[in-house]
Write a protein that holds these residues in place. Structure first.
Motif, PDB file in Angstrom:
ATOM      1  N   LEU A 133       4.260   7.307  -2.064  1.00  0.00           N
ATOM      2  CA  LEU A 133       4.044   6.448  -0.905  1.00  0.00           C
ATOM      3  C   LEU A 133       5.351   5.738  -0.578  1.00  0.00           C
ATOM      4  N   VAL A 191       4.727   4.915   5.458  1.00  0.00           N
ATOM      5  CA  VAL A 191       4.009   3.829   6.125  1.00  0.00           C
ATOM      6  C   VAL A 191       5.041   2.834   6.638  1.00  0.00           C
ATOM      7  N   GLU A 193      -0.123  -1.840   4.987  1.00  0.00           N
ATOM      8  CA  GLU A 193      -0.573  -0.457   4.832  1.00  0.00           C
ATOM      9  C   GLU A 193      -0.408  -0.004   3.387  1.00  0.00           C
ATOM     10  N   GLN A 242      -3.248  -1.576   1.386  1.00  0.00           N
ATOM     11  CA  GLN A 242      -4.547  -0.973   1.705  1.00  0.00           C
ATOM     12  C   GLN A 242      -4.696   0.394   1.054  1.00  0.00           C
ATOM     13  N   ILE A 243      -3.652   1.194   1.142  1.00  0.00           N
ATOM     14  CA  ILE A 243      -3.707   2.545   0.581  1.00  0.00           C
ATOM     15  C   ILE A 243      -3.811   2.508  -0.939  1.00  0.00           C
ATOM     16  N   ALA A 294      -7.235   1.337  -2.091  1.00  0.00           N
ATOM     17  CA  ALA A 294      -8.285   2.341  -1.868  1.00  0.00           C
ATOM     18  C   ALA A 294      -8.130   3.550  -2.788  1.00  0.00           C
ATOM     19  N   LYS A 295      -6.883   3.945  -3.034  1.00  0.00           N
ATOM     20  CA  LYS A 295      -6.618   5.129  -3.841  1.00  0.00           C
ATOM     21  C   LYS A 295      -5.520   4.831  -4.866  1.00  0.00           C
ATOM     22  N   GLU A 355      -3.733   7.904  -6.543  1.00  0.00           N
ATOM     23  CA  GLU A 355      -3.306   9.036  -5.731  1.00  0.00           C
ATOM     24  C   GLU A 355      -1.785   9.181  -5.672  1.00  0.00           C
ATOM     25  N   CYS A 394       5.901   4.622  -5.713  1.00  0.00           N
ATOM     26  CA  CYS A 394       6.120   3.981  -4.420  1.00  0.00           C
ATOM     27  C   CYS A 394       7.628   3.845  -4.235  1.00  0.00           C
TER      28      CYS A 394
END
Length: 211
Positions: free
Chosen positions: A4, A29, A34, A37-38, A41-42, A45, A49
């Motif tokens: 990410l 992002v 963002e 949030q990502i 939620a995950k 995943e 970063c």
């Protein structure tokens, strides 16, 4: 592997896509919200970063990254600062950032960075980390509760680390073997819940070193 990326610079983003290894997916992002949030939620995943620290908002971005590290301490984070800052580096490493690289890092070096971090080490080069510790040299702090569990010899080793001494130098200073130094460090890291020399040095030193 998915990474990410918080990156608002198009040129740097294009470069990252050119140097990333085959099979690695970069997800871009534009905002910190963002990112949060990502990851909420995950959480599993994204293995890493990547954060590009823009020059215009550099100080704010440093604190933004620190807040993410505090909220998600298990997330591996690599920062790409747009300018050199010793104090920012200390701040970022002290909150758990795993690596710091130049925005236009080469392909082979980026592969090496991820390999080093994957092995549990901090990327920045041993000389760089040693320099960070030495340049932040201040008198030893008042006793810290996290240090109370250390033996007298372990505390001496920890104080030597805070001065930027290598294992060989610590062995000479305390008249013990390097093997004994390593054994003490293993015990010290466990007792203080620190994962590397820099984190230990920052624990021993007054908190003002990361301002």
């Amino acid at each position: 592997m998915k990474i990410l990326c918080w990156n608002t610079d198009n040129a740097v983003w294009k470069h990252w896509n050119q140097v990333i290894s085959r099979g690695v997916s970069l997800v871009r992002v534009d905002t910190l919200e963002e990112v949060r949030q990502i990851l909420r939620a995950k959480p599993s995943e994204f293995e890493y970063c990547f954060f590009y620290l823009d020059k215009e908002f550099f100080a704010k971005h440093v604190e933004d990254v620190a807040s993410v590290c505090a909220e998600l301490p298990q997330q591996k984070v690599v920062v790409f600062p747009s300018q050199h800052s010793q104090s920012a580096a200390l701040r970022l490493f002290s909150v758990g950032v795993n690596g710091q690289c130049a925005p236009y890092i080469g392909k082979e070096q980026l592969t090496l960075v991820l390999s080093v971090i994957e092995s549990g080490e901090i990327w920045g080069g041993k000389a760089f980390i040693q320099q960070l510790i030495q340049q932040s040299a201040l008198p030893v702090a008042q006793p810290n509760s996290a240090l109370d569990e250390l033996s007298e010899r372990e505390l001496s080793v920890a104080q030597c680390v805070s001065k930027g001494l290598s294992n060989k130098q610590i062995a000479l200073e305390l008249n013990i073997t390097e093997r004994t130094v390593k054994a003490h460090l293993t015990s010290i890291f466990k007792k203080t819940q620190t994962k590397d020399r820099l984190a230990l040095a920052l624990l021993v030193k007054p908190q003002s070193v990361v301002h």
